[in-house]
Design a protein around this motif. Structure first.
Motif, PDB file in Angstrom:
ATOM      1  N   VAL A 102       0.841  -1.141  -0.042  1.00 16.40           N
ATOM      2  CA  VAL A 102       0.048  -0.021   0.077  1.00 16.40           C
ATOM      3  C   VAL A 102       1.002   1.456  -0.014  1.00 16.40           C
ATOM      4  CG1 VAL A 102      -1.879   1.300   1.377  1.00 16.40           C
ATOM      5  CG2 VAL A 102      -1.863  -1.246   1.246  1.00 16.40           C
ATOM      6  N   LYS A 103       2.092   1.170   0.922  1.00 17.51           N
ATOM      7  CA  LYS A 103       2.719   2.500   0.801  1.00 17.51           C
ATOM      8  C   LYS A 103       3.603   2.605  -0.341  1.00 17.51           C
ATOM      9  CE  LYS A 103       3.450   2.105   5.783  1.00 17.51           C
ATOM     10  NZ  LYS A 103       4.461   2.085   6.917  1.00 17.51           N
ATOM     11  N   VAL A 104       4.071   1.296  -1.151  1.00 17.76           N
ATOM     12  CA  VAL A 104       4.545   1.731  -2.516  1.00 17.76           C
ATOM     13  C   VAL A 104       3.424   2.308  -3.395  1.00 17.76           C
ATOM     14  CG1 VAL A 104       5.349   0.479  -4.234  1.00 17.76           C
ATOM     15  CG2 VAL A 104       6.182  -0.262  -2.288  1.00 17.76           C
ATOM     16  N   ALA A 105       2.378   1.651  -3.470  1.00 18.29           N
ATOM     17  CA  ALA A 105       1.419   2.354  -4.329  1.00 18.29           C
ATOM     18  C   ALA A 105       1.054   3.742  -3.884  1.00 18.29           C
ATOM     19  CB  ALA A 105       0.139   1.460  -4.273  1.00 18.29           C
ATOM     20  N   ASP A 106       1.268   4.314  -2.849  1.00 22.05           N
ATOM     21  CA  ASP A 106       0.694   5.396  -2.187  1.00 22.05           C
ATOM     22  C   ASP A 106       1.972   6.677  -3.016  1.00 22.05           C
ATOM     23  OD1 ASP A 106      -0.366   7.712  -0.946  1.00 22.05           O
ATOM     24  OD2 ASP A 106       0.881   7.600   0.523  1.00 22.05           O
ATOM     25  N   ARG A 107       3.205   5.886  -2.879  1.00 19.03           N
ATOM     26  CA  ARG A 107       4.291   6.791  -3.300  1.00 19.03           C
ATOM     27  C   ARG A 107       4.207   6.836  -4.913  1.00 19.03           C
ATOM     28  NH1 ARG A 107       7.580   3.666   0.289  1.00 19.03           N
ATOM     29  NH2 ARG A 107       8.325   2.448  -1.394  1.00 19.03           N
ATOM     30  N   LEU A 108       3.909   5.830  -5.700  1.00 19.70           N
ATOM     31  CA  LEU A 108       3.755   5.764  -6.974  1.00 19.70           C
ATOM     32  C   LEU A 108       2.714   6.925  -7.399  1.00 19.70           C
ATOM     33  CD1 LEU A 108       3.758   1.995  -7.911  1.00 19.70           C
ATOM     34  CD2 LEU A 108       5.520   3.713  -8.309  1.00 19.70           C
ATOM     35  N   CYS A 109       1.494   6.967  -6.387  1.00 19.34           N
ATOM     36  CA  CYS A 109       0.480   8.152  -6.980  1.00 19.34           C
ATOM     37  C   CYS A 109       1.052   9.518  -6.842  1.00 19.34           C
ATOM     38  CB  CYS A 109      -0.707   7.822  -5.990  1.00 19.34           C
ATOM     39  SG  CYS A 109      -1.570   6.280  -6.341  1.00 19.34           S
ATOM     40  N   GLU A 110       1.717   9.566  -5.639  1.00 23.20           N
ATOM     41  CA  GLU A 110       2.497  10.753  -5.352  1.00 23.20           C
ATOM     42  C   GLU A 110       3.399  11.500  -6.247  1.00 23.20           C
ATOM     43  OE1 GLU A 110       4.326  13.262  -1.569  1.00 23.20           O
ATOM     44  OE2 GLU A 110       4.496  10.974  -1.650  1.00 23.20           O
ATOM     45  N   THR A 111       4.092  10.252  -6.999  1.00 23.04           N
ATOM     46  CA  THR A 111       5.192  10.862  -8.055  1.00 23.04           C
ATOM     47  C   THR A 111       4.376  10.889  -9.556  1.00 23.04           C
ATOM     48  OG1 THR A 111       5.634   8.598  -8.374  1.00 23.04           O
ATOM     49  CG2 THR A 111       7.156   9.745  -6.850  1.00 23.04           C
ATOM     50  N   SER A 112       3.509  10.083  -9.777  1.00 22.72           N
ATOM     51  CA  SER A 112       2.697  10.194 -11.044  1.00 22.72           C
ATOM     52  C   SER A 112       1.554  11.037 -10.861  1.00 22.72           C
ATOM     53  CB  SER A 112       2.601   8.577 -11.515  1.00 22.72           C
ATOM     54  OG  SER A 112       1.438   8.249 -10.467  1.00 22.72           O
ATOM     55  N   GLY A 113       1.064  11.420 -10.099  1.00 28.50           N
ATOM     56  CA  GLY A 113      -0.027  12.275  -9.867  1.00 28.50           C
ATOM     57  C   GLY A 113      -1.267  11.537 -10.018  1.00 28.50           C
ATOM     58  N   THR A 114      -1.390  10.370  -9.818  1.00 24.93           N
ATOM     59  CA  THR A 114      -2.331   9.251  -9.910  1.00 24.93           C
ATOM     60  C   THR A 114      -3.573   9.407  -8.856  1.00 24.93           C
ATOM     61  OG1 THR A 114      -1.021   7.615 -11.213  1.00 24.93           O
ATOM     62  CG2 THR A 114      -3.276   6.962 -10.412  1.00 24.93           C
ATOM     63  N   LEU A 115      -4.657   9.351  -9.095  1.00 26.99           N
ATOM     64  CA  LEU A 115      -5.517   9.529  -8.072  1.00 26.99           C
ATOM     65  C   LEU A 115      -6.312   8.340  -7.397  1.00 26.99           C
ATOM     66  CD1 LEU A 115      -7.112  13.185  -8.835  1.00 26.99           C
ATOM     67  CD2 LEU A 115      -5.233  12.542  -7.205  1.00 26.99           C
ATOM     68  N   ASP A 116      -6.172   7.166  -8.082  1.00 21.38           N
ATOM     69  CA  ASP A 116      -6.980   6.057  -7.807  1.00 21.38           C
ATOM     70  C   ASP A 116      -6.004   5.014  -7.727  1.00 21.38           C
ATOM     71  OD1 ASP A 116     -10.050   6.383  -8.302  1.00 21.38           O
ATOM     72  OD2 ASP A 116      -8.915   7.762  -9.735  1.00 21.38           O
ATOM     73  N   VAL A 117      -6.289   3.920  -6.575  1.00 22.26           N
ATOM     74  CA  VAL A 117      -5.551   3.041  -6.149  1.00 22.26           C
ATOM     75  C   VAL A 117      -6.589   1.816  -6.069  1.00 22.26           C
ATOM     76  CG1 VAL A 117      -4.071   1.750  -4.708  1.00 22.26           C
ATOM     77  CG2 VAL A 117      -3.719   4.005  -5.085  1.00 22.26           C
ATOM     78  N   ILE A 118      -6.167   0.600  -6.814  1.00 21.29           N
ATOM     79  CA  ILE A 118      -7.159  -0.690  -6.704  1.00 21.29           C
ATOM     80  C   ILE A 118      -6.306  -1.627  -5.633  1.00 21.29           C
ATOM     81  CG2 ILE A 118      -8.218  -2.381  -7.836  1.00 21.29           C
ATOM     82  CD1 ILE A 118      -8.416  -0.534 -10.463  1.00 21.29           C
ATOM     83  N   PHE A 119      -6.932  -1.955  -4.825  1.00 24.78           N
ATOM     84  CA  PHE A 119      -6.580  -2.902  -3.782  1.00 24.78           C
ATOM     85  C   PHE A 119      -7.188  -4.325  -4.239  1.00 24.78           C
ATOM     86  CE2 PHE A 119      -6.231  -5.313   0.190  1.00 24.78           C
ATOM     87  CZ  PHE A 119      -4.735  -5.068   0.714  1.00 24.78           C
ATOM     88  N   LEU A 120      -6.464  -5.139  -5.164  1.00 25.69           N
ATOM     89  CA  LEU A 120      -7.109  -6.168  -5.643  1.00 25.69           C
ATOM     90  C   LEU A 120      -6.995  -7.695  -5.104  1.00 25.69           C
ATOM     91  CD1 LEU A 120      -8.635  -7.588  -8.161  1.00 25.69           C
ATOM     92  CD2 LEU A 120      -6.592  -7.708  -9.214  1.00 25.69           C
ATOM     93  N   VAL A 121      -7.997  -8.299  -4.540  1.00 22.80           N
ATOM     94  CA  VAL A 121      -7.749  -9.447  -3.843  1.00 22.80           C
ATOM     95  C   VAL A 121      -8.404 -10.806  -4.457  1.00 22.80           C
ATOM     96  CG1 VAL A 121      -7.600  -8.446  -1.591  1.00 22.80           C
ATOM     97  CG2 VAL A 121      -9.797  -8.887  -2.442  1.00 22.80           C
ATOM     98  N   PRO A 122      -8.163 -12.071  -4.354  1.00 25.02           N
ATOM     99  CA  PRO A 122      -8.809 -12.804  -5.206  1.00 25.02           C
ATOM    100  C   PRO A 122     -10.281 -12.884  -4.962  1.00 25.02           C
ATOM    101  CG  PRO A 122      -6.623 -13.753  -4.171  1.00 25.02           C
ATOM    102  CD  PRO A 122      -6.957 -12.219  -3.495  1.00 25.02           C
ATOM    103  N   ALA A 123     -10.667 -12.843  -3.636  1.00 23.09           N
ATOM    104  CA  ALA A 123     -12.136 -12.958  -3.536  1.00 23.09           C
ATOM    105  C   ALA A 123     -12.302 -12.083  -2.334  1.00 23.09           C
ATOM    106  CB  ALA A 123     -12.316 -14.282  -3.356  1.00 23.09           C
TER     107      ALA A 123
END
Length: 259
Positions: free
Chosen positions: A23-44
Motif C-alpha cells: 500500500v505504501k509503495v502504491a501511495d508513493r507511485l501516486c504521489e510521483t505520477s499524480g495518479t488519484l486512484d488505487v485498486i486493492f485487488l484480492v482474489p475474493a
C-alpha cells in the motif's frame, strides 16, 4: 500494457508489514505520477474479510474497504477494494496492488487498460513466475550489483528468426479482442508452419509470454501458444500453400534477424 511500471514485493510470507508495504509503495507511485486512484485487488471477498488482512491494514482501513468505502491515502489518492469477480475494467488511470497474487490474477491484470503501475504481492514464491519472466519487474528491496533493483529483461524467444516472424504476425493481427478472428488464426497457423518447415522450434510457452509482452491479450496469447505447440510438434515438415510467398516471408524474417 507495455508502458506500465511493474514492481514485485519478493517476500511472500504475507506478514502484516509486507502487505502494508504494498500500500505504501502504491501511495508513493501516486504521489510521483499524480495518479488519484488505487485498486486493492484480492482474489475474493473472503480474502479481505478473513485472515491476516485485518491486522495488515489496521481496523479503520480494513473496515472501510470491507464496506466498499474508498480510503484516502497520504498522497490524496483514493484506494478501493476489488475482487477478481468485481473488477471488469479500469476507467481512469490507476495504480493496482495485486494481493495474494497468482498467475490467473496477473493474466487478468495484463488484459486491463489505464493502469499506471502494478505492485505484485505474490501468494507463493513461484505463483507468478510467468509474469516475472514476461515483464522482468522491478524487485523491491533487492538491489543488484549495479545498485538498481530492476531485473534485466529476459530474452523470451531465443531464435531471432522466430522472433521476427512473431513480430510480423503481431503487426497485422487485431490485438484488441480476446479471441483471434478466423483470418488472424489462419495467418498464425501459416507463419508457424513456415517456421516448422525450416526446422525452427521454440517452446510454445515462451511464444505466449512474448506475445503478452508485445501487446497480445492473455487469451489470444494462449491461443497462439496452442497453435505453436501443434506446429512445432509435427513429426514431418508440413506442406505449404503458395511456397513462393512462404519463401519471401521467410527471407524477410531472416534479413530482419540479421539487422
Amino acid at each position: 500494457m507495455p508502458n506500465v511500471q511493474r514492481l514485485l514485493l519478493p517476500d511472500t510470507n504475507q506478514s502484516p508489514v509486507h502487505v502494508l508495504a504494498g500500500v505504501k509503495v502504491a501511495d508513493r507511485l501516486c504521489e510521483t505520477s499524480g495518479t488519484l486512484d488505487v485498486i486493492f485487488l484480492v482474489p475474493a471477498k473472503v480474502s479481505l474479510t478473513s485472515g491476516a488482512l485485518h491486522e495488515a491494514l489496521g481496523t479503520t482501513m480494513h473496515s472501510r474497504l470491507v464496506k466498499g468505502v474508498p480510503v484516502t491515502l497520504p498522497s490524496g489518492a483514493q484506494m478501493r477494494c476489488e475482487t477478481m469477480k468485481t473488477l471488469k475494467w479500469v476507467s481512469k488511470p490507476s495504480v493496482l496492488i495485486a494481493i495474494f497474487a497468482g498467475q490467473d490474477m496477473m493474466d487478468k491484470i495484463d488484459s486491463l487498460q489505464n493502469l499506471v503501475a502494478v505492485v505484485a504481492v505474490p501468494w507463493t514464491p513461484d505463483a507468478i513466475e510467468n509474469w516475472n519472466r514476461t515483464w522482468s519487474p522491478q524487485v523491491l528491496g533487492k538491489p543488484t550489483k549495479f545498485g538498481k533493483s530492476a531485473a534485466p529483461a529476459i530474452k523470451l524467444i531465443g531464435d531471432p528468426i522466430v522472433e521476427q516472424a512473431m513480430k510480423s504476425l503481431t503487426s497485422v493481427i487485431n490485438r484488441s479482442t480476446a479471441v483471434l478472428n478466423a483470418t488472424d488464426d489462419d495467418h498464425a497457423k501459416r507463419i508457424l508452419r513456415i517456421l516448422r518447415s525450416r526446422n525452427h522450434h521454440e517452446p510454445a510457452e515462451n511464444i505466449k509470454l512474448w506475445a503478452i509482452k508485445n501487446g497480445w491479450l492473455p487469451k489470444t496469447a494462449e491461443r497462439l501458444e496452442v497453435l505453436a505447440e501443434k506446429a512445432f510438434a509435427l513429426r514431418s515438415k508440413p506442406k505449404l500453400e503458395n511456397p513462393a510467398h512462404a519463401e519471401q516471408s521467410y527471407q524477410r524474417w531472416t534479413e530482419a534477424a540479421k539487422s
